[in-house]
Design an enzyme around this catalytic site. Structure first.
Site, PDB file in Angstrom:
ATOM      1  N   HIS A 143     -33.429  -0.748 -25.424  1.00 20.46           N
ATOM      2  CA  HIS A 143     -32.967  -1.168 -24.096  1.00 20.46           C
ATOM      3  C   HIS A 143     -34.067  -0.923 -23.057  1.00 20.46           C
ATOM      4  O   HIS A 143     -34.409  -1.815 -22.272  1.00 20.46           O
ATOM      5  CB  HIS A 143     -31.701  -0.391 -23.733  1.00 20.46           C
ATOM      6  CG  HIS A 143     -31.144  -0.717 -22.384  1.00 20.46           C
ATOM      7  ND1 HIS A 143     -30.130  -1.633 -22.199  1.00 20.46           N
ATOM      8  CD2 HIS A 143     -31.462  -0.253 -21.138  1.00 20.46           C
ATOM      9  CE1 HIS A 143     -29.843  -1.715 -20.907  1.00 20.46           C
ATOM     10  NE2 HIS A 143     -30.642  -0.892 -20.239  1.00 20.46           N
ATOM     11  N   GLU A 144     -34.643   0.278 -23.074  1.00 23.31           N
ATOM     12  CA  GLU A 144     -35.688   0.599 -22.095  1.00 23.31           C
ATOM     13  C   GLU A 144     -36.949  -0.226 -22.345  1.00 23.31           C
ATOM     14  O   GLU A 144     -37.624  -0.640 -21.400  1.00 23.31           O
ATOM     15  CB  GLU A 144     -36.009   2.101 -22.128  1.00 23.31           C
ATOM     16  CG  GLU A 144     -34.827   3.019 -21.829  1.00 23.31           C
ATOM     17  CD  GLU A 144     -34.113   2.712 -20.525  1.00 23.31           C
ATOM     18  OE1 GLU A 144     -34.705   2.104 -19.622  1.00 23.31           O
ATOM     19  OE2 GLU A 144     -32.916   3.084 -20.410  1.00 23.31           O
ATOM     20  N   HIS A 147     -36.570  -3.465 -20.637  1.00 28.85           N
ATOM     21  CA  HIS A 147     -36.921  -3.394 -19.215  1.00 28.85           C
ATOM     22  C   HIS A 147     -38.440  -3.441 -19.015  1.00 28.85           C
ATOM     23  O   HIS A 147     -38.925  -4.074 -18.075  1.00 28.85           O
ATOM     24  CB  HIS A 147     -36.355  -2.121 -18.585  1.00 28.85           C
ATOM     25  CG  HIS A 147     -34.886  -2.144 -18.357  1.00 28.85           C
ATOM     26  ND1 HIS A 147     -34.233  -3.227 -17.806  1.00 28.85           N
ATOM     27  CD2 HIS A 147     -33.926  -1.202 -18.585  1.00 28.85           C
ATOM     28  CE1 HIS A 147     -32.933  -2.953 -17.708  1.00 28.85           C
ATOM     29  NE2 HIS A 147     -32.721  -1.729 -18.184  1.00 28.85           N
ATOM     30  N   HIS A 153     -30.635  -6.125 -16.806  1.00 25.61           N
ATOM     31  CA  HIS A 153     -29.335  -5.893 -17.428  1.00 25.61           C
ATOM     32  C   HIS A 153     -28.629  -7.229 -17.636  1.00 25.61           C
ATOM     33  O   HIS A 153     -28.656  -8.101 -16.767  1.00 25.61           O
ATOM     34  CB  HIS A 153     -28.477  -4.978 -16.559  1.00 25.61           C
ATOM     35  CG  HIS A 153     -28.885  -3.540 -16.656  1.00 25.61           C
ATOM     36  ND1 HIS A 153     -28.830  -2.670 -15.594  1.00 25.61           N
ATOM     37  CD2 HIS A 153     -29.360  -2.818 -17.698  1.00 25.61           C
ATOM     38  CE1 HIS A 153     -29.240  -1.487 -15.975  1.00 25.61           C
ATOM     39  NE2 HIS A 153     -29.569  -1.544 -17.252  1.00 25.61           N
ATOM     40  N   CYS A 159     -24.654  -7.499 -26.084  1.00 23.48           N
ATOM     41  CA  CYS A 159     -26.113  -7.537 -25.945  1.00 23.48           C
ATOM     42  C   CYS A 159     -26.623  -6.126 -25.698  1.00 23.48           C
ATOM     43  O   CYS A 159     -26.013  -5.352 -24.954  1.00 23.48           O
ATOM     44  CB  CYS A 159     -26.531  -8.439 -24.781  1.00 23.48           C
ATOM     45  SG  CYS A 159     -28.328  -8.526 -24.532  1.00 23.48           S
ATOM     46  N   CYS A 178     -28.772 -10.371 -27.148  1.00 25.52           N
ATOM     47  CA  CYS A 178     -28.087 -11.666 -27.177  1.00 25.52           C
ATOM     48  C   CYS A 178     -29.128 -12.785 -27.298  1.00 25.52           C
ATOM     49  O   CYS A 178     -30.330 -12.551 -27.205  1.00 25.52           O
ATOM     50  CB  CYS A 178     -27.238 -11.854 -25.911  1.00 25.52           C
ATOM     51  SG  CYS A 178     -28.192 -12.136 -24.394  1.00 25.52           S
ATOM     52  N   CYS A 181     -31.449 -13.116 -24.143  1.00 26.32           N
ATOM     53  CA  CYS A 181     -32.442 -12.045 -24.021  1.00 26.32           C
ATOM     54  C   CYS A 181     -33.471 -12.114 -25.140  1.00 26.32           C
ATOM     55  O   CYS A 181     -34.651 -11.785 -24.933  1.00 26.32           O
ATOM     56  CB  CYS A 181     -31.747 -10.688 -24.002  1.00 26.32           C
ATOM     57  SG  CYS A 181     -30.824 -10.375 -22.469  1.00 26.32           S
TER      58      CYS A 181
END
Length: 199
Positions: A143-144, A147, A153, A159, A178, A181
């Site tokens: 996740h990070e 970014h 987000h 996702c 997803c 993304c």
């Protein structure tokens, strides 16, 4: 004149990810993060020698560690061979606007941070199984990293980039991005200069 091979090698260096343990972090944790990055994103990953715990970032009033201060220190570190760095700590992180965070990263930046401190417990306070801890850590790291490659987000609940406000949210989150993304990430990785034209 730069050859095509030289250009390809430069791109590979820029896309290389470094995993940087800060303090006492089990080797299996770093290996799990590295394996998921390699498996999901096909990016080369190195696990770097651990550095000292980030005691400088302790907020004595909150008895937590300032994620922003740690990220700034990571930015100053000389790890030029890596396009992105993911720091891994076993301390309780916060940012000023939130009570705690599982991880933190500057949007489109170079350094991200993952804390395993809260990932070792379940929502009811019981100890989590080792497999659950590693899966949670991998989710936060991916996740990070999203970014860092300028993904925001995602509104799609199924996702990895969907915001997780607590442990139950994190456990419900899938271990994949997803379709939207995934396409965005693929385009960012294909770019010679990275997202938003960053060098």
């Amino acid at each position: 004149m730069t050859s095509a091979l030289d250009s390809a090698q430069t791109t590979e260096r820029r896309r290389r990810i470094g995993i940087l343990p800060l303090g006492n972090v089990a080797e299996i944790t770093s290996k799990s993060i590295a394996g998921h990055i390699l498996g999901h994103l096909r990016l080369p990953v190195d696990i770097l020698p651990p550095l000292a715990p980030p005691s400088f970032a302790l907020d004595e009033r909150r008895l937590q560690y300032d994620a922003g201060s740690i990220l700034k220190a990571m930015e100053r570190a000389r790890h030029d061979a890596y396009d992105k760095l993911i720091g891994v700590v076993d301390v309780d992180l916060f940012v000023p606007i939130l009570t705690y965070v599982f991880g933190e990263a500057k949007q489109g930046g170079r350094c991200g941070l993952v804390s395993i401190y809260r990932l070792k417990k379940n929502s009811d306070g019981s100890s989590a199984k080792a497999s659950a801890q590693l899966e949670r850590t991998a989710k936060v790291a991916l996740h990070e990293l999203g970014h860092l490659f300028d993904l925001h987000h995602c509104m799609e609940e199924e996702c990895l980039m969907h915001f997780s406000g607590g442990m139950e949210d994190l456990d419900r989150a899938p271990l994949y991005y997803c379709r939207y993304c995934t396409v965005f990430f693929r385009d960012a990785l294909r770019s010679d200069r990275g997202p938003q034209g960053a060098p």
